[in-house]
Scaffold this motif. Structure first.
Motif, PDB file in Angstrom:
ATOM      1  N   UNK A  54       0.833  -1.211   0.000  1.00 28.05           N
ATOM      2  CA  UNK A  54       0.000   0.000   0.000  1.00 28.05           C
ATOM      3  C   UNK A  54       0.868   1.263   0.000  1.00 28.05           C
ATOM      4  N   UNK A  55       2.066   1.196   0.568  1.00 29.03           N
ATOM      5  CA  UNK A  55       2.952   2.368   0.586  1.00 29.03           C
ATOM      6  C   UNK A  55       3.367   2.774  -0.823  1.00 29.03           C
ATOM      7  N   UNK A  56       3.280   1.831  -1.769  1.00 24.92           N
ATOM      8  CA  UNK A  56       3.648   2.105  -3.157  1.00 24.92           C
ATOM      9  C   UNK A  56       2.426   2.318  -4.044  1.00 24.92           C
ATOM     10  N   UNK A  57       1.235   2.256  -3.450  1.00 24.41           N
ATOM     11  CA  UNK A  57      -0.003   2.465  -4.198  1.00 24.41           C
ATOM     12  C   UNK A  57      -0.574   1.209  -4.818  1.00 24.41           C
ATOM     13  N   UNK A  58      -0.017   0.034  -4.507  1.00 22.52           N
ATOM     14  CA  UNK A  58      -0.531  -1.216  -5.061  1.00 22.52           C
ATOM     15  C   UNK A  58      -1.673  -1.743  -4.204  1.00 22.52           C
ATOM     16  N   UNK A  98       7.904   2.293   2.266  1.00 20.27           N
ATOM     17  CA  UNK A  98       7.973   0.852   1.983  1.00 20.27           C
ATOM     18  C   UNK A  98       8.926   0.169   2.960  1.00 20.27           C
ATOM     19  N   UNK A  99      10.117   0.719   3.101  1.00 12.23           N
ATOM     20  CA  UNK A  99      11.135   0.147   3.979  1.00 12.23           C
ATOM     21  C   UNK A  99      10.650   0.142   5.432  1.00 12.23           C
ATOM     22  N   UNK A 100      10.106   1.255   5.890  1.00 13.60           N
ATOM     23  CA  UNK A 100       9.627   1.354   7.272  1.00 13.60           C
ATOM     24  C   UNK A 100       8.484   0.379   7.532  1.00 13.60           C
ATOM     25  N   UNK A 101       7.528   0.288   6.600  1.00 18.77           N
ATOM     26  CA  UNK A 101       6.395  -0.624   6.769  1.00 18.77           C
ATOM     27  C   UNK A 101       6.870  -2.071   6.779  1.00 18.77           C
ATOM     28  N   UNK A 102       7.803  -2.402   5.929  1.00 15.17           N
ATOM     29  CA  UNK A 102       8.322  -3.766   5.889  1.00 15.17           C
ATOM     30  C   UNK A 102       8.927  -4.161   7.229  1.00 15.17           C
ATOM     31  N   UNK A 122      18.985  -3.261   3.150  1.00 14.79           N
ATOM     32  CA  UNK A 122      19.606  -2.065   2.572  1.00 14.79           C
ATOM     33  C   UNK A 122      18.699  -0.870   2.775  1.00 14.79           C
ATOM     34  N   UNK A 123      19.106   0.031   3.626  1.00 14.28           N
ATOM     35  CA  UNK A 123      18.292   1.205   3.960  1.00 14.28           C
ATOM     36  C   UNK A 123      18.045   2.076   2.726  1.00 14.28           C
ATOM     37  N   UNK A 124      16.984   2.880   2.759  1.00  6.43           N
ATOM     38  CA  UNK A 124      16.694   3.766   1.631  1.00  6.43           C
ATOM     39  C   UNK A 124      17.850   4.721   1.343  1.00  6.43           C
ATOM     40  N   UNK A 125      18.130   4.878   0.078  1.00  6.68           N
ATOM     41  CA  UNK A 125      19.182   5.805  -0.322  1.00  6.68           C
ATOM     42  C   UNK A 125      19.527   5.687  -1.790  1.00  6.68           C
ATOM     43  N   UNK A 126      20.363   6.607  -2.235  1.00  9.03           N
ATOM     44  CA  UNK A 126      20.848   6.578  -3.617  1.00  9.03           C
ATOM     45  C   UNK A 126      21.807   5.410  -3.793  1.00  9.03           C
ATOM     46  N   UNK A 127      21.760   4.800  -4.972  1.00  9.28           N
ATOM     47  CA  UNK A 127      22.644   3.694  -5.300  1.00  9.28           C
ATOM     48  C   UNK A 127      23.469   4.093  -6.524  1.00  9.28           C
ATOM     49  N   UNK A 135      10.978 -10.342   3.142  1.00 15.25           N
ATOM     50  CA  UNK A 135       9.676 -10.578   3.762  1.00 15.25           C
ATOM     51  C   UNK A 135       9.814 -11.666   4.823  1.00 15.25           C
ATOM     52  N   UNK A 136       8.751 -11.973   5.584  1.00 14.77           N
ATOM     53  CA  UNK A 136       8.862 -12.983   6.643  1.00 14.77           C
ATOM     54  C   UNK A 136       9.245 -14.384   6.156  1.00 14.77           C
ATOM     55  N   UNK A 137       9.090 -14.675   4.862  1.00 13.72           N
ATOM     56  CA  UNK A 137       9.511 -15.968   4.315  1.00 13.72           C
ATOM     57  C   UNK A 137      10.924 -15.927   3.738  1.00 13.72           C
ATOM     58  N   UNK A 138      11.584 -14.769   3.799  1.00 12.52           N
ATOM     59  CA  UNK A 138      12.946 -14.645   3.308  1.00 12.52           C
ATOM     60  C   UNK A 138      13.069 -14.175   1.870  1.00 12.52           C
ATOM     61  N   UNK A 139      11.952 -13.884   1.203  1.00 12.30           N
ATOM     62  CA  UNK A 139      12.000 -13.377  -0.169  1.00 12.30           C
ATOM     63  C   UNK A 139      12.561 -11.963  -0.171  1.00 12.30           C
ATOM     64  N   UNK A 140      13.525 -11.692  -1.044  1.00 15.77           N
ATOM     65  CA  UNK A 140      14.135 -10.366  -1.115  1.00 15.77           C
ATOM     66  C   UNK A 140      13.307  -9.479  -2.042  1.00 15.77           C
ATOM     67  N   UNK A 141      12.992  -8.278  -1.558  1.00 18.65           N
ATOM     68  CA  UNK A 141      12.199  -7.300  -2.283  1.00 18.65           C
ATOM     69  C   UNK A 141      12.883  -5.952  -2.225  1.00 18.65           C
ATOM     70  N   UNK A 142      12.591  -5.122  -3.206  1.00 20.03           N
ATOM     71  CA  UNK A 142      13.066  -3.745  -3.162  1.00 20.03           C
ATOM     72  C   UNK A 142      12.025  -2.828  -3.752  1.00 20.03           C
ATOM     73  N   UNK A 143      12.138  -1.570  -3.408  1.00 24.52           N
ATOM     74  CA  UNK A 143      11.341  -0.510  -4.003  1.00 24.52           C
ATOM     75  C   UNK A 143      12.319   0.518  -4.514  1.00 24.52           C
ATOM     76  N   UNK A 144      12.081   0.986  -5.747  1.00 27.39           N
ATOM     77  CA  UNK A 144      13.012   1.933  -6.385  1.00 27.39           C
ATOM     78  C   UNK A 144      12.246   3.061  -7.045  1.00 27.39           C
ATOM     79  N   UNK A 145      12.732   4.262  -6.820  1.00 27.61           N
ATOM     80  CA  UNK A 145      12.273   5.445  -7.547  1.00 27.61           C
ATOM     81  C   UNK A 145      13.442   5.929  -8.390  1.00 27.61           C
TER      82      UNK A 145
END
Length: 127
Positions: A24-28, A82-86, A95-100, A113-123
């Motif tokens: 929901x933090x990303x509008x999905x 997204x990061x805070x809600x997760x 990996x904390x929010x920031x420029x890469x 996620x709680x099952x160990x799946x790696x996710x990211x959000x990018x702008x």
């Protein structure tokens, strides 16, 4: 290019409690909730593009080493949300929010996620 992405879970109720507020933090939005699967989509999309489900072979779900799903974030504040809600809903920091270093406006955050799946959000927009 991609039609949809699926990740496995061992506890669909726990996944629902995690993914509803985090995405929901990303509008999905959640469009499907069944006994075996949950589906999410962008509001303007006609179909779910991200699915969480029990594995088809009925074996235990596991995360893929080197696998990651990345969601488009509308702005940098959504990446931070997204990061805070997760973290609030049982995820782990990867990996904390920031420029890469991928390009000047690649602003992302990484979690598991709680099952160990790696996710990211990018702008990729300038601030």
């Amino acid at each position: 290019m991609l039609l949809y992405v699926t990740v496995g879970t061992n506890n669909l109720e726990r996944a629902l409690e995690f993914y509803d507020p985090v995405l929901a933090t990303l509008g999905y939005v959640r469009r499907v909730l069944k006994e075996e699967e949950i589906g999410y989509a962008a509001p303007e999309d006609e179909r779910c593009r991200f699915w969480i489900l029990y594995p088809y072979d009925k074996q235990e779900a596991s995360s893929g080493n080197g696998s990651m799903t990345t969601f488009v974030a509308p702005d940098r504040s959504a990446v931070r949300a997204f990061h805070a809600a997760a973290l609030l809903y049982g995820g782990e920091d990867e990996g904390k929010p920031g420029l890469r270093p991928y390009h000047a406006n690649f602003y992302g955050a990484y979690i598991r996620d709680p099952d160990g799946n790696k996710l990211s959000a990018v702008c990729e927009n300038a601030e």
